[in-house]
Design a protein around this motif. Structure first.
Motif, PDB file in Angstrom:
ATOM      1  N   ALA A 537       0.820  -1.218   0.000  1.00 10.43           N
ATOM      2  CA  ALA A 537       0.000   0.000   0.000  1.00 10.43           C
ATOM      3  C   ALA A 537       0.853   1.267   0.000  1.00 10.43           C
ATOM      4  O   ALA A 537       0.543   2.232  -0.712  1.00 10.43           O
ATOM      5  CB  ALA A 537      -0.939  -0.009   1.211  1.00 10.43           C
ATOM      6  N   GLU A 538       1.931   1.286   0.771  1.00 11.37           N
ATOM      7  CA  GLU A 538       2.787   2.477   0.841  1.00 11.37           C
ATOM      8  C   GLU A 538       4.005   2.278  -0.054  1.00 11.37           C
ATOM      9  O   GLU A 538       4.796   1.375   0.151  1.00 11.37           O
ATOM     10  CB  GLU A 538       3.233   2.717   2.286  1.00 11.37           C
ATOM     11  CG  GLU A 538       4.082   3.977   2.431  1.00 11.37           C
ATOM     12  CD  GLU A 538       4.523   4.198   3.861  1.00 11.37           C
ATOM     13  OE1 GLU A 538       5.346   5.084   4.092  1.00 11.37           O
ATOM     14  OE2 GLU A 538       4.025   3.461   4.741  1.00 11.37           O
ATOM     15  N   ILE A 539       4.118   3.143  -1.061  1.00  9.47           N
ATOM     16  CA  ILE A 539       5.208   3.022  -2.017  1.00  9.47           C
ATOM     17  C   ILE A 539       6.413   3.786  -1.473  1.00  9.47           C
ATOM     18  O   ILE A 539       6.353   5.004  -1.271  1.00  9.47           O
ATOM     19  CB  ILE A 539       4.793   3.570  -3.389  1.00  9.47           C
ATOM     20  CG1 ILE A 539       3.559   2.823  -3.887  1.00  9.47           C
ATOM     21  CG2 ILE A 539       5.937   3.447  -4.391  1.00  9.47           C
ATOM     22  CD1 ILE A 539       3.005   3.358  -5.193  1.00  9.47           C
ATOM     23  N   THR A 540       7.502   3.078  -1.278  1.00 13.33           N
ATOM     24  CA  THR A 540       8.702   3.675  -0.697  1.00 13.33           C
ATOM     25  C   THR A 540       9.707   4.004  -1.787  1.00 13.33           C
ATOM     26  O   THR A 540       9.647   3.461  -2.896  1.00 13.33           O
ATOM     27  CB  THR A 540       9.344   2.691   0.298  1.00 13.33           C
ATOM     28  OG1 THR A 540       9.768   1.532  -0.436  1.00 13.33           O
ATOM     29  CG2 THR A 540       8.341   2.272   1.373  1.00 13.33           C
ATOM     30  N   PRO A 541      10.641   4.900  -1.493  1.00 12.39           N
ATOM     31  CA  PRO A 541      11.712   5.189  -2.463  1.00 12.39           C
ATOM     32  C   PRO A 541      12.490   3.931  -2.831  1.00 12.39           C
ATOM     33  O   PRO A 541      12.913   3.781  -3.978  1.00 12.39           O
ATOM     34  CB  PRO A 541      12.583   6.211  -1.732  1.00 12.39           C
ATOM     35  CG  PRO A 541      11.663   6.877  -0.760  1.00 12.39           C
ATOM     36  CD  PRO A 541      10.713   5.801  -0.316  1.00 12.39           C
ATOM     37  N   GLU A 542      12.693   3.063  -1.860  1.00  6.32           N
ATOM     38  CA  GLU A 542      13.404   1.822  -2.160  1.00  6.32           C
ATOM     39  C   GLU A 542      12.642   0.979  -3.179  1.00  6.32           C
ATOM     40  O   GLU A 542      13.244   0.355  -4.074  1.00  6.32           O
ATOM     41  CB  GLU A 542      13.613   1.007  -0.868  1.00  6.32           C
ATOM     42  CG  GLU A 542      14.591   1.627   0.125  1.00  6.32           C
ATOM     43  CD  GLU A 542      13.945   2.737   0.959  1.00  6.32           C
ATOM     44  OE1 GLU A 542      12.711   2.959   0.794  1.00  6.32           O
ATOM     45  OE2 GLU A 542      14.655   3.363   1.752  1.00  6.32           O
TER      46      GLU A 542
END
Length: 554
Positions: A537-542
């Motif tokens: 759900a949460e898109i991270t930079p990684e």
């Protein structure tokens, strides 16, 4: 290949138009977003059962339309359309439409021409090959395994089929000749008796009509004989009307020059003499024609009775009797020449059987050799797909002679064993749907199949796997798609990154109304969607960085 899919009012999709291209297309989205709706809509086009539950709530009807384009219309499709009398211009796309009503009724069209749903089901095998979690068609169906192996072997299956048909035709001709000769031999004595009877009668074509006319004329003469005699009496003798006319004409001729009226009277009298003479001649001829000869009439009636009795006995018209005699002579000649004919047909059937046997045996050898190569090729694909313990075998079994046919003398089936020591079983009998899809993928890669469906769809082939296995699946899907069109519904970012086209399926709600939409992603959208697949759900930079690395590897 599939170039466009248009959907109207199917489940959560209100209106959707999707364009597709060659190569690998991937469809992604969150679980429950509605990926199955696309496959259900396409299934309608392919002739699946119409389910009123597919119609969007509150709507009266739904429809799905698929467009397919070909460089040249495949022969199988052309043959089916020809049989159904569906006309398509050269170069024109094949447009298949299915309409579904909320009461469950449906209609089907091909290029705006109404067709039966059965035709869609027949066309489906040429248009789309679908492999899903519960697939029971395509490569799973053993009825197609022999054809796939023959293509892989590049064997002369067509030559075997032609030899089979020649053999069967020779056997049929021999059986027909034997039956004819046997029947003729059984009827020989009766044929000889009947032919002798008819030969004695000696009927001629048209004879009945001539005799009937002669009898009618004689019967008429009998009826008119009195009147004819009276008429002849009126014209006969020196005091007859004609004699008096001639006497008057001679007398008038002597004085006609004395006055024009006498000359005119003479002309009129001459005409009367001529007409009366002609009447006398015709009456005389009629007397001859209508002459009543009791003996001749008796002979005619006897002949008619004889002919009609013979016709009744042989169940035909009198005019058909000469033809019946000819048929009897032909049947008797067949008895005499039948043995020679049968000997020739037996020789032809033996030669045809030997030719078929030789070609079918050669085809069987080719199949066995190709099966060994295919087994090795599939085995090489299993380990990268996390099927290390599985084994694959192409079973080529010799059929009993009574089951030989146009496809040869073998039965072919793809078998697998998923665990060490387990027995081989049919491809469709393994427990895991994910394993089944990966087996099918391995088999398709090994076959490098040509001549199959225009579009291949894999539905969640990567379920339950990830990492290196998912990457291997993506690599193989990409290789398969290089020569045609392949669509993959996937949850794997490794597979999604391989796509030439990437569609995302999403579900949204406005109050009590829920809709499913499908969008074609650009480069930035692809990065974001693959990052979502990696991180949740949460898109991270990684996750975005990892998505970039996956996309760069393609």
């Amino acid at each position: 290949m599939l170039t466009r899919l248009s959907i109207r009012n199917i489940v959560l999709i209100e209106a959707l138009d999707l364009d597709f291209a060659r190569g690998l297309g991937v469809l992604t989205g969150e679980t429950g977003a509605g990926k199955s709706i696309l496959l259900d809509a396409l299934g309608l086009v392919l002739g699946n059962r119409a389910d009123s539950g597919l119609v969007r709530a509150g709507e009266e009807r739904a429809s799905a339309t698929a467009s397919f384009e070909f460089a040249a219309l495949p022969r199988g499709i052309a043959a089916l359309l020809g049989d159904a009398e569906v006309e398509i211009e050269p170069g024109e796309p094949l447009i298949v439409k299915r309409q579904l009503k909320s009461d469950g009724g449906s209609k089907a069209f091909i290029n705006d021409q109404p067709v039966g749903v059965a035709l869609l089901r027949e066309l489906a095998g040429f248009l789309v090959e679908l492999h899903g979690q519960h697939d029971d068609r395509g490569l799973v169906n053993p009825r197609g395994h022999r054809l796939l192996l023959d293509r892989y072997a590049r064997a002369d299956a067509a030559g075997v089929e032609a030899a089979w048909r020649t053999w069967r035709a020779a056997e049929d001709a021999l059986a027909d000749a034997r039956a004819r000769v046997a029947q003729a031999s059984a009827d020989q004595d009766l044929l000889l008796a009947h032919l002798a009877e008819l030969t004695a009668v000696a009927p001629e074509a048209g004879e009945e009509e001539e005799l009937a006319e002669a009898r009618a004329t004689m019967q008429k003469g009998e009826r008119l004989s009195g009147d004819l005699a009276d008429l002849q009496h009126l014209w006969a003798g020196s005091d007859s009307a004609l004699a008096n006319l001639r006497t008057a004409a001679r007398k008038l001729d002597r004085i006609a020059a004395e006055h024009p009226l006498l000359a005119e009277a003479l002309e009129a009298l001459d005409r009367a003499v001529i007409e009366a003479s002609e009447a006398e001649d015709r009456i005389a001829r009629a007397v001859d024609v209508l002459a009543h000869d009791p003996q001749a009439l008796d002979r005619i009636e006897t002949r008619l009775f004889e002919l009609r009795a013979a016709a009744r006995k042989h169940g035909c018209q009198v005019d058909d009797l000469p033809e019946r005699m000819a048929a009897m002579r032909t049947a008797l000649d067949a008895i005499e020449g039948g043995e020679a004919e049968i000997a020739g047909l037996e020789k032809a059937a033996q030669l045809a059987a030997l030719d078929y046997g030789a070609k079918a045996e050669s085809l069987s050898v080719s199949r066995v050799e190709a099966a060994q190569r295919l087994d090795k090729a599939v085995a090489a694909e299993l380990a990268p797909l996390k099927l290390d313990a599985a084994r694959f075998r192409t079973a080529v079994l010799r059929l009993p002679e009574e089951r030989w046919g146009p496809s040869g003398m073998d039965a072919v089936e793809f078998l697998i064993a998923t665990n060490p020591g387990a027995d081989f079983a049919p491809l469709g009998k393994i427990a895991s749907g994910g394993e089944l899809s990966r087996f099918i993928l391995a088999l398709k890669v090994a076959l490098a199949e040509e001549g199959g469906a225009a579009t291949v769809i894999f539905d969640e082939i990567d379920r339950g796997v990830g990492g290196a296995v998912a990457s291997a699946i993506g690599d193989r899907l990409s290789r398969l798609a290089s020569g045609g069109q392949l669509l993959a519904v996937t949850h794997s970012p490794q597979v999604a990154a391989r796509g030439g086209q990437h569609y995302v399926i999403a579900k949204s709600s406005e109050g009590t109304v829920t809709r499913t939409s499908v969008s074609l992603l650009d480069s930035a959208g692809r990065q974001e969607e693959i990052a979502r697949m990696l991180s949740g759900a949460e898109i991270t930079p990684e996750a975005r960085a990892q998505a970039d690395r996956l996309l760069e590897r393609v």
